[in-house]
Structures are given as structure tokens and as C-alpha cells.
Design a protein around this motif. Structure first.
Motif, PDB file in Angstrom:
ATOM      1  N   ALA A   1      80.595  12.866  67.317  1.00 29.13           N
ATOM      2  CA  ALA A   1      80.267  14.206  67.962  1.00 29.13           C
ATOM      3  C   ALA A   1      78.968  14.820  67.208  1.00 29.13           C
ATOM      4  CB  ALA A   1      81.453  15.148  67.853  1.00 29.13           C
ATOM      5  N   VAL A   2      78.685  14.271  65.954  1.00 27.37           N
ATOM      6  CA  VAL A   2      77.396  14.419  65.319  1.00 27.37           C
ATOM      7  C   VAL A   2      76.309  14.296  66.099  1.00 27.37           C
ATOM      8  CG1 VAL A   2      76.068  13.832  63.159  1.00 27.37           C
ATOM      9  CG2 VAL A   2      78.534  13.740  63.158  1.00 27.37           C
ATOM     10  N   SER A   3      75.377  15.580  66.201  1.00 24.24           N
ATOM     11  CA  SER A   3      74.213  15.570  66.731  1.00 24.24           C
ATOM     12  C   SER A   3      73.087  15.750  65.634  1.00 24.24           C
ATOM     13  CB  SER A   3      74.185  16.526  68.104  1.00 24.24           C
ATOM     14  OG  SER A   3      74.195  17.887  67.100  1.00 24.24           O
ATOM     15  N   GLU A   4      73.264  16.137  64.572  1.00 25.50           N
ATOM     16  CA  GLU A   4      72.170  16.215  63.387  1.00 25.50           C
ATOM     17  C   GLU A   4      72.281  15.686  62.354  1.00 25.50           C
ATOM     18  OE1 GLU A   4      69.831  20.279  64.272  1.00 25.50           O
ATOM     19  OE2 GLU A   4      71.759  20.471  63.823  1.00 25.50           O
ATOM     20  N   VAL A   5      71.417  15.102  61.711  1.00 21.29           N
ATOM     21  CA  VAL A   5      71.786  14.481  60.396  1.00 21.29           C
ATOM     22  C   VAL A   5      70.659  14.969  59.159  1.00 21.29           C
ATOM     23  CG1 VAL A   5      72.601  12.195  61.214  1.00 21.29           C
ATOM     24  CG2 VAL A   5      70.213  12.538  60.886  1.00 21.29           C
ATOM     25  N   LEU A   6      70.764  14.632  58.168  1.00 20.79           N
ATOM     26  CA  LEU A   6      69.640  15.181  57.082  1.00 20.79           C
ATOM     27  C   LEU A   6      69.255  14.032  56.371  1.00 20.79           C
ATOM     28  CD1 LEU A   6      68.549  17.856  55.296  1.00 20.79           C
ATOM     29  CD2 LEU A   6      70.126  17.156  53.774  1.00 20.79           C
ATOM     30  N   CYS A   7      68.058  13.873  56.250  1.00 22.09           N
ATOM     31  CA  CYS A   7      67.588  12.606  55.543  1.00 22.09           C
ATOM     32  C   CYS A   7      67.538  12.960  54.223  1.00 22.09           C
ATOM     33  CB  CYS A   7      66.235  12.209  56.074  1.00 22.09           C
ATOM     34  SG  CYS A   7      65.178  10.996  55.138  1.00 22.09           S
ATOM     35  N   MET A   8      68.148  12.234  53.197  1.00 26.74           N
ATOM     36  CA  MET A   8      68.169  12.784  51.854  1.00 26.74           C
ATOM     37  C   MET A   8      66.952  12.316  50.917  1.00 26.74           C
ATOM     38  SD  MET A   8      72.290  12.136  50.497  1.00 26.74           S
ATOM     39  CE  MET A   8      72.792  10.572  51.044  1.00 26.74           C
ATOM     40  N   ARG A   9      66.230  11.413  51.693  1.00 25.85           N
ATOM     41  CA  ARG A   9      64.786  11.238  50.957  1.00 25.85           C
ATOM     42  C   ARG A   9      63.803  12.032  51.209  1.00 25.85           C
ATOM     43  NH1 ARG A   9      65.691   6.275  48.731  1.00 25.85           N
ATOM     44  NH2 ARG A   9      66.786   4.787  49.917  1.00 25.85           N
ATOM     45  N   CYS A  10      63.709  12.686  52.446  1.00 20.27           N
ATOM     46  CA  CYS A  10      62.766  13.704  52.528  1.00 20.27           C
ATOM     47  C   CYS A  10      63.203  15.198  53.025  1.00 20.27           C
ATOM     48  CB  CYS A  10      61.825  13.292  53.793  1.00 20.27           C
ATOM     49  SG  CYS A  10      62.613  13.419  55.543  1.00 20.27           S
ATOM     50  N   GLY A  11      64.552  15.324  53.303  1.00 17.37           N
ATOM     51  CA  GLY A  11      65.193  16.658  53.527  1.00 17.37           C
ATOM     52  C   GLY A  11      64.995  16.944  54.914  1.00 17.37           C
ATOM     53  N   ALA A  12      64.515  16.186  55.689  1.00 19.49           N
ATOM     54  CA  ALA A  12      64.420  16.879  56.934  1.00 19.49           C
ATOM     55  C   ALA A  12      65.710  16.637  57.871  1.00 19.49           C
ATOM     56  CB  ALA A  12      63.344  15.843  57.867  1.00 19.49           C
ATOM     57  N   LEU A  13      65.914  17.928  58.606  1.00 19.09           N
ATOM     58  CA  LEU A  13      67.152  17.933  59.615  1.00 19.09           C
ATOM     59  C   LEU A  13      66.602  17.486  60.780  1.00 19.09           C
ATOM     60  CD1 LEU A  13      70.004  18.726  59.833  1.00 19.09           C
ATOM     61  CD2 LEU A  13      69.344  21.301  59.962  1.00 19.09           C
ATOM     62  N   GLN A  14      67.050  16.605  61.558  1.00 20.41           N
ATOM     63  CA  GLN A  14      66.844  15.991  62.653  1.00 20.41           C
ATOM     64  C   GLN A  14      67.857  15.577  63.671  1.00 20.41           C
ATOM     65  OE1 GLN A  14      64.914  11.941  61.251  1.00 20.41           O
ATOM     66  NE2 GLN A  14      65.292  13.061  59.470  1.00 20.41           N
ATOM     67  N   PRO A  15      67.397  15.217  64.781  1.00 23.21           N
ATOM     68  CA  PRO A  15      68.486  14.820  65.772  1.00 23.21           C
ATOM     69  C   PRO A  15      69.032  13.309  65.227  1.00 23.21           C
ATOM     70  CG  PRO A  15      66.617  15.461  66.924  1.00 23.21           C
ATOM     71  CD  PRO A  15      66.275  15.219  65.419  1.00 23.21           C
ATOM     72  N   ALA A  16      70.275  13.308  65.486  1.00 25.47           N
ATOM     73  CA  ALA A  16      71.209  12.016  64.968  1.00 25.47           C
ATOM     74  C   ALA A  16      70.334  10.769  65.565  1.00 25.47           C
ATOM     75  CB  ALA A  16      72.701  12.166  65.323  1.00 25.47           C
ATOM     76  N   ALA A  17      70.109  10.010  64.731  1.00 24.71           N
ATOM     77  CA  ALA A  17      69.452   8.510  64.983  1.00 24.71           C
ATOM     78  C   ALA A  17      69.902   7.455  64.052  1.00 24.71           C
ATOM     79  CB  ALA A  17      68.116   8.686  65.212  1.00 24.71           C
ATOM     80  N   ASP A  18      69.509   6.409  64.024  1.00 27.00           N
ATOM     81  CA  ASP A  18      69.707   5.165  63.100  1.00 27.00           C
ATOM     82  C   ASP A  18      68.540   5.511  61.977  1.00 27.00           C
ATOM     83  OD1 ASP A  18      71.427   4.139  64.874  1.00 27.00           O
ATOM     84  OD2 ASP A  18      70.179   2.670  65.640  1.00 27.00           O
ATOM     85  N   GLY A  19      67.683   6.104  61.964  1.00 28.20           N
ATOM     86  CA  GLY A  19      66.574   6.268  60.805  1.00 28.20           C
ATOM     87  C   GLY A  19      65.994   7.436  61.061  1.00 28.20           C
ATOM     88  N   CYS A  20      65.212   7.970  59.707  1.00 28.03           N
ATOM     89  CA  CYS A  20      64.501   9.057  59.799  1.00 28.03           C
ATOM     90  C   CYS A  20      63.243   9.297  60.904  1.00 28.03           C
ATOM     91  CB  CYS A  20      63.924   9.191  58.332  1.00 28.03           C
ATOM     92  SG  CYS A  20      62.981  10.829  58.312  1.00 28.03           S
ATOM     93  N   CYS A  21      63.031  10.439  61.599  1.00 27.58           N
ATOM     94  CA  CYS A  21      61.967  10.322  62.460  1.00 27.58           C
ATOM     95  C   CYS A  21      60.785  11.079  61.838  1.00 27.58           C
ATOM     96  CB  CYS A  21      62.453  11.180  63.745  1.00 27.58           C
ATOM     97  SG  CYS A  21      62.855  12.941  63.216  1.00 27.58           S
ATOM     98  N   ASN A  22      60.781  11.336  60.383  1.00 31.20           N
ATOM     99  CA  ASN A  22      59.746  12.007  59.932  1.00 31.20           C
ATOM    100  C   ASN A  22      58.506  10.945  59.517  1.00 31.20           C
ATOM    101  OD1 ASN A  22      57.889  13.435  58.034  1.00 31.20           O
ATOM    102  ND2 ASN A  22      59.477  13.911  56.628  1.00 31.20           N
ATOM    103  N   PRO A  23      57.410  10.981  59.994  1.00 28.21           N
ATOM    104  CA  PRO A  23      56.454   9.710  59.809  1.00 28.21           C
ATOM    105  C   PRO A  23      55.772   9.909  58.306  1.00 28.21           C
ATOM    106  CG  PRO A  23      55.575  11.679  61.179  1.00 28.21           C
ATOM    107  CD  PRO A  23      56.769  11.809  61.197  1.00 28.21           C
ATOM    108  N   LYS A  24      56.111  11.023  57.531  1.00 29.66           N
ATOM    109  CA  LYS A  24      55.876  11.134  56.076  1.00 29.66           C
ATOM    110  C   LYS A  24      56.952  10.854  54.957  1.00 29.66           C
ATOM    111  CE  LYS A  24      52.557  14.924  57.069  1.00 29.66           C
ATOM    112  NZ  LYS A  24      52.279  16.224  56.779  1.00 29.66           N
TER     113      LYS A  24
END
Length: 95
Positions: A60-83
Motif C-alpha cells: 500500500a506504500v505510495s511514496e518513498v524517501l531516497c536516503m541518498r538525496c532526500g527526495a520524497l517521491q512516488p514509490a518505484a524501484d529506484g530514485c527518480c531525481n536525475p541529480k
């Protein structure tokens, strides 16, 4: 909640928690709190004097926080932040 947690504890070389090596946190669908995994959520539920969340349904999780860049984003297999250094890489590897 926003601070990174580590799979390997004191050395701090591998992001994650005692249960899983991963570089994201899961946002609880009901409370919005961030947990590194469903088992970490369960451990906090067992602690006295804590606000208790319902069990974390990982599906049911729809959002994740990347611990490398701190971006809160839609749940996916990897970070969507190009930076982010993790962009295009999976948050974890399961064998």
C-alpha cells in the motif's frame, strides 16, 4: 525520520536497517511516518509510550524517501531525481 539509517550499524557504509540493506524509507500510508522497512514499523509498535501506527502494508506504500538525496517521491524501484547518485539504480538488491 529524515536521517539516513544504516544496515551495518556503526560503520555506516551500507544504507538500510538491521533487517534490510536499502537506500530508501517507506512512507506509512496512514500516518505519513517514514520507516526503513515493515519490520522496523513493527518494532516501534511494540515500544511502550509511542504513538502506534497500524502494521505497514508494503504493497500500500505510495511514496518513498531516497536516503541518498532526500527526495520524497512516488514509490518505484529506484530514485527518480536525475541529480541523485542513485538515479537509475535500484534501492536494493534481493537475491
Amino acid at each position: 525520520e529524515l536521517a539516513p539509517t544504516y544496515f551495518d550499524g556503526a560503520t555506516g557504509a551500507v544504507l538500510g536497517c538491521p533487517h534490510y540493506a536499502r537506500s530508501c524509507k517507506l512512507r506509512h500510508p496512514s500516518s505519513g511516518r517514514l520507516y526503513t522497512c515493515r519490520l522496523c514499523c513493527e518494532q516501534e509498535r511494540d515500544m511502550p509510550m509511542k504513538d502506534q501506527d497500524s502494521p505497514l502494508d508494503r504493497y500500500a506504500v505510495s511514496e518513498v524517501l531516497c536516503m541518498r538525496c532526500g527526495a520524497l517521491q512516488p514509490a518505484a524501484d529506484g530514485c527518480c531525481n536525475p541529480k541523485c547518485e542513485s538515479h537509475g539504480k535500484p534501492y536494493s538488491k534481493y537475491t
